[in-house]
Design a protein around this motif. Sequence first.
Motif, PDB file in Angstrom:
ATOM      1  N   ALA A  99       0.805  -1.217   0.000  1.00  0.00           N
ATOM      2  CA  ALA A  99       0.000   0.000   0.000  1.00  0.00           C
ATOM      3  C   ALA A  99       0.841   1.270   0.000  1.00  0.00           C
ATOM      4  O   ALA A  99       0.484   2.256  -0.654  1.00  0.00           O
ATOM      5  N   LEU A 102       2.045   1.956  -3.432  1.00  0.00           N
ATOM      6  CA  LEU A 102       0.966   2.423  -4.301  1.00  0.00           C
ATOM      7  C   LEU A 102       0.709   3.915  -4.105  1.00  0.00           C
ATOM      8  O   LEU A 102       0.544   4.662  -5.083  1.00  0.00           O
ATOM      9  N   ALA A 114      -5.732  -0.372  -5.946  1.00  0.00           N
ATOM     10  CA  ALA A 114      -5.784  -1.672  -5.287  1.00  0.00           C
ATOM     11  C   ALA A 114      -7.197  -2.226  -5.372  1.00  0.00           C
ATOM     12  O   ALA A 114      -8.165  -1.520  -5.073  1.00  0.00           O
ATOM     13  N   ALA A 117      -6.868  -7.014  -1.034  1.00  0.00           N
ATOM     14  CA  ALA A 117      -5.761  -7.058  -0.062  1.00  0.00           C
ATOM     15  C   ALA A 117      -5.775  -8.395   0.667  1.00  0.00           C
ATOM     16  O   ALA A 117      -6.534  -8.573   1.625  1.00  0.00           O
ATOM     17  N   LEU A 223      -0.890  -6.464  -2.221  1.00  0.00           N
ATOM     18  CA  LEU A 223      -2.130  -6.038  -2.866  1.00  0.00           C
ATOM     19  C   LEU A 223      -2.188  -6.498  -4.317  1.00  0.00           C
ATOM     20  O   LEU A 223      -1.175  -6.506  -5.017  1.00  0.00           O
ATOM     21  N   ILE A 225      -3.184  -5.137  -7.706  1.00  0.00           N
ATOM     22  CA  ILE A 225      -3.389  -3.791  -8.221  1.00  0.00           C
ATOM     23  C   ILE A 225      -3.571  -3.825  -9.738  1.00  0.00           C
ATOM     24  O   ILE A 225      -3.122  -4.748 -10.415  1.00  0.00           O
ATOM     25  N   TRP A 304      -6.551   3.185   4.844  1.00  0.00           N
ATOM     26  CA  TRP A 304      -5.877   3.939   3.790  1.00  0.00           C
ATOM     27  C   TRP A 304      -5.639   5.386   4.209  1.00  0.00           C
ATOM     28  O   TRP A 304      -4.572   5.954   3.945  1.00  0.00           O
ATOM     29  N   PHE A 328      -8.067   2.757  -3.792  1.00  0.00           N
ATOM     30  CA  PHE A 328      -8.567   1.391  -3.710  1.00  0.00           C
ATOM     31  C   PHE A 328     -10.049   1.363  -4.079  1.00  0.00           C
ATOM     32  O   PHE A 328     -10.725   2.389  -4.092  1.00  0.00           O
TER      33      PHE A 328
END
Length: 336
Positions: A99, A102, A114, A117, A223, A225, A304, A328
């Motif tokens: 994360a 990202l 994402a 997870a 993740l 993605i 997040w 996400f």
Amino acid sequence: MIPILLLALIAGCQTQSAPPTPTTAAPNTGGTVPAQTPIDVTLALNWFPEAEHGGFYAALVHGYFAEEGLNVTIRGGGPKVPVIADVASGTVAFGVDNADKLLLGRVQQADVVAVMAPIQDSPRCIMVHKSEGIASLKDLAGRKPFTLAMNTGQPFAQFLMKHVNLADVQITSYPGNVAQFLLEPKYGQQAYNFSEPFVAEQQGGDPVCLMLSELGFNTYTSLLITRGELIEQQPELVAKMTRASIRGWKKYLAEPDETNKHIHEQNTQMGLDVLTFGVGVLKPLCLPKDFAEERLGSMTAERWQSLASQMTEIGSLPPDSVRPEAAFTLKFVTAE
């Protein structure tokens, strides 16, 4: 064009030297697959094949991708493989990364999102010697002499240095193996708790893992993605990939042996013993206490937002430079 800075986002965190980067295509499982021509898809890993990628390999080995009409090739990663850049540019349709990476990509205008997870609690830790009596990361404050090997450019390290006074600690670069750890009692290093501790213990060490999550830095790990553009233009493809990946992770956590054999074939430096150890450590990270298996793959806006705030606090992200809610989507997890 994705800035060159993105190429530095992938940092090595495991103990092995670099084997050849493998690619794995879907095997012939003998099961029923859709009659239409399978869609060719590449999934790019952020590191060499190991337990943290187990669920994706399980979806391959057990034919879950094939059942969705996907011919998936899993591309092994390594220390400088630019997964974020490759996904954002469309070089590959899907990737696996963490994360924090990202968010760093999104601040550089990388169109990465994402969609699932598998690992809820981060395996990131600082590995120290049990004989030193260090019970928490806070215990590192004022410790002298002591050497800590870690990549200070990574957000977890910046967060650690921000929240623990390491002024008396000698900080050196991460070596990529446990050799120095085994030689020096007053030594710690960054690690993933499913990998380096096993290697160190097998070689006579007395490793203890101090989890970064216990200090409050708890990033979603491994993740799945993809590009925001792909979500908009081919949502069914993303749904198929996500659905099969979730099935794969459930299978891997329950019955990992066949998948571990396949991972070992792709990366012979990952022995079956360390893979077995790894999945055992990963299971409570994927399915923490009171986290139902049906929720595997899900994410929360709060997590997040917390990560973005922490990365802003340590200077990894400029203030208000990213919108965490855009990083996400739960669309495909809830559809599963």
